[in-house]
Enzyme design. Sequence first.
Site, PDB file in Angstrom:
ATOM      1  N   GLY A 174       9.966 -11.066  -7.933  1.00  0.00           N
ATOM      2  CA  GLY A 174       9.551 -11.009  -9.334  1.00  0.00           C
ATOM      3  C   GLY A 174      10.634 -11.540 -10.240  1.00  0.00           C
ATOM      4  N   ASN A 233      11.723  -1.309 -30.932  1.00  0.00           N
ATOM      5  CA  ASN A 233      11.549   0.125 -30.648  1.00  0.00           C
ATOM      6  C   ASN A 233      12.014   0.998 -31.809  1.00  0.00           C
ATOM      7  OD1 ASN A 233      10.772  -0.828 -28.186  1.00  0.00           O
ATOM      8  ND2 ASN A 233      12.547  -0.069 -27.048  1.00  0.00           N
ATOM      9  N   ASN A 272       6.775   0.139 -13.893  1.00  0.00           N
ATOM     10  CA  ASN A 272       6.428   1.207 -14.829  1.00  0.00           C
ATOM     11  C   ASN A 272       5.168   1.894 -14.335  1.00  0.00           C
ATOM     12  OD1 ASN A 272       8.395   1.168 -16.835  1.00  0.00           O
ATOM     13  ND2 ASN A 272       7.426  -0.533 -17.919  1.00  0.00           N
ATOM     14  N   ASN A 294       5.619   1.906 -25.852  1.00  0.00           N
ATOM     15  CA  ASN A 294       5.285   0.506 -25.536  1.00  0.00           C
ATOM     16  C   ASN A 294       4.075  -0.040 -26.287  1.00  0.00           C
ATOM     17  OD1 ASN A 294       7.256   1.288 -23.678  1.00  0.00           O
ATOM     18  ND2 ASN A 294       6.581  -0.233 -22.208  1.00  0.00           N
ATOM     19  N   ASN A 306      15.700  -3.232 -29.084  1.00  0.00           N
ATOM     20  CA  ASN A 306      14.938  -3.776 -27.948  1.00  0.00           C
ATOM     21  C   ASN A 306      13.509  -4.135 -28.319  1.00  0.00           C
ATOM     22  OD1 ASN A 306      16.731  -3.409 -25.753  1.00  0.00           O
ATOM     23  ND2 ASN A 306      14.982  -2.727 -24.504  1.00  0.00           N
ATOM     24  N   SER A 344      10.122  -4.029 -26.649  1.00  0.00           N
ATOM     25  CA  SER A 344       9.620  -3.354 -25.437  1.00  0.00           C
ATOM     26  C   SER A 344       8.992  -4.377 -24.497  1.00  0.00           C
ATOM     27  CB  SER A 344       8.586  -2.289 -25.800  1.00  0.00           C
ATOM     28  OG  SER A 344       7.358  -2.906 -26.125  1.00  0.00           O
ATOM     29  N   LYS A 391       9.544   8.749 -17.490  1.00  0.00           N
ATOM     30  CA  LYS A 391       9.551   7.390 -18.030  1.00  0.00           C
ATOM     31  C   LYS A 391       8.147   7.020 -18.516  1.00  0.00           C
ATOM     32  CE  LYS A 391      11.204   2.787 -17.765  1.00  0.00           C
ATOM     33  NZ  LYS A 391      11.279   1.582 -16.977  1.00  0.00           N
ATOM     34  N   LYS A 416       5.171  -6.709 -12.082  1.00  0.00           N
ATOM     35  CA  LYS A 416       4.411  -5.730 -12.871  1.00  0.00           C
ATOM     36  C   LYS A 416       3.573  -4.848 -11.950  1.00  0.00           C
ATOM     37  CE  LYS A 416       5.625  -6.572 -16.994  1.00  0.00           C
ATOM     38  NZ  LYS A 416       5.459  -7.821 -17.695  1.00  0.00           N
TER      39      LYS A 416
HETATM   40  O1  PAF Z   1       9.254  -0.828 -21.104  1.00  0.00           O
HETATM   41  C1  PAF Z   1      10.245  -0.849 -21.851  1.00  0.00           C
HETATM   42  O2  PAF Z   1      10.451  -1.728 -22.670  1.00  0.00           O
HETATM   43  C2  PAF Z   1      11.296   0.254 -21.704  1.00  0.00           C
HETATM   44  O3  PAF Z   1      10.835   1.126 -20.706  1.00  0.00           O
HETATM   45  C3  PAF Z   1      11.630   1.033 -22.971  1.00  0.00           C
HETATM   46  C4  PAF Z   1      12.328   2.313 -22.586  1.00  0.00           C
HETATM   47  C5  PAF Z   1      10.405   1.335 -23.798  1.00  0.00           C
HETATM   48  C6  PAF Z   1      12.667   0.276 -23.773  1.00  0.00           C
HETATM   49  O4  PAF Z   1      12.214  -0.898 -24.334  1.00  0.00           O
END
Ligand code: PAF
Length: 305
Positions: A7, A204, A103, A194, A253, A255, A186, A77
């Site tokens: 990936g 975020n 995730n 997200n 960040n 997401s 998580k 993914k």
């Molecule tokens: O998926 C994501 O982007 C991350 O898990 C998080 C913690 C939301 C940070 O951007």
Amino acid sequence: MKICVAGPGALGSLFAALLANAGHEVWLLDHRVERARFVASQGIILHEAQGQRVVSVRATADPAQLGLIKLIFLCVKSAAAAGAVRRLLPLLGPDSLVVALQNGIAHHRLLAEILPLWALGVTAQGATMLAPGVVRHGGCGPTSVGFLSEVGASAQRRLQETVELMNSAGIATTSRSDILAVAWHKLIVNAGINALTALENCANGDLLVRPAALASLKEAVQEAAQVAKASGVQIAPDPVGMTIEVCRNTAANISSMLQDVRRRRQTEVEAINGMIVRQAALFGIQVPVNQALLTGVQTLEAKFT
Ligand code: PAF
């Protein structure tokens, strides 16, 4: 050690670069031939707080080039995990360990059906794809790994070796016996952050200064936490506080879901908010905010084709 990272997305590129930089023979396995050729020729360009560096990695779209691999990081993914793992089966010997870093938790059952031995990985490493083969390392959050079921001493030893290897590559990692609870934590955080960032088209940290978004974040997290508890998971006492803390720590960040939406790619909303909705239905729990987030992102996705 010869390692495969399956990936070439943000996390896969980051792991490949960090592991190659630590001196391992790293193969980045892509499903797109042209992109694999490109990465093999230019390397991975890693943007870090202290500057930019280029790390050479081997890259291919042909698993047959790899031979047997003892350690594989599965960084595709969640929706692609089962298909990717089937491509990897010829690389697995009796000593091979797959660490799956998706995730959500929806793909676990499928992986368990296909793979003889795999560990679950949950990471808070911040990675953003800037272009093919170009990744920004936005923060060194912790990574946890562990097995979802009982395994023998040799598998435990392999996991411990993997933890040491990851730490020596600068990926701060611990092994956890409660890895499913870590994955649920998580999932709860992702359920709160997200889809909302994807719908609000914001970083975020911006969720914390938009009152309506913050209210939705809190409700989505409370719903997800209720579903986790009903599923028998021991969750942290303040899941809303925990999610707000993640928003603060990753304020700048973008997401992973918003990155996907901006690149008009299928998101992980099914595996995150969709998982909460499906699991809630089993227990007769109402999760209207997660349902609305799921529908909202699916509506965005429908416009991609
Ligand atoms: O998926 C994501 O982007 C991350 O898990 C998080 C913690 C939301 C940070 O951007």
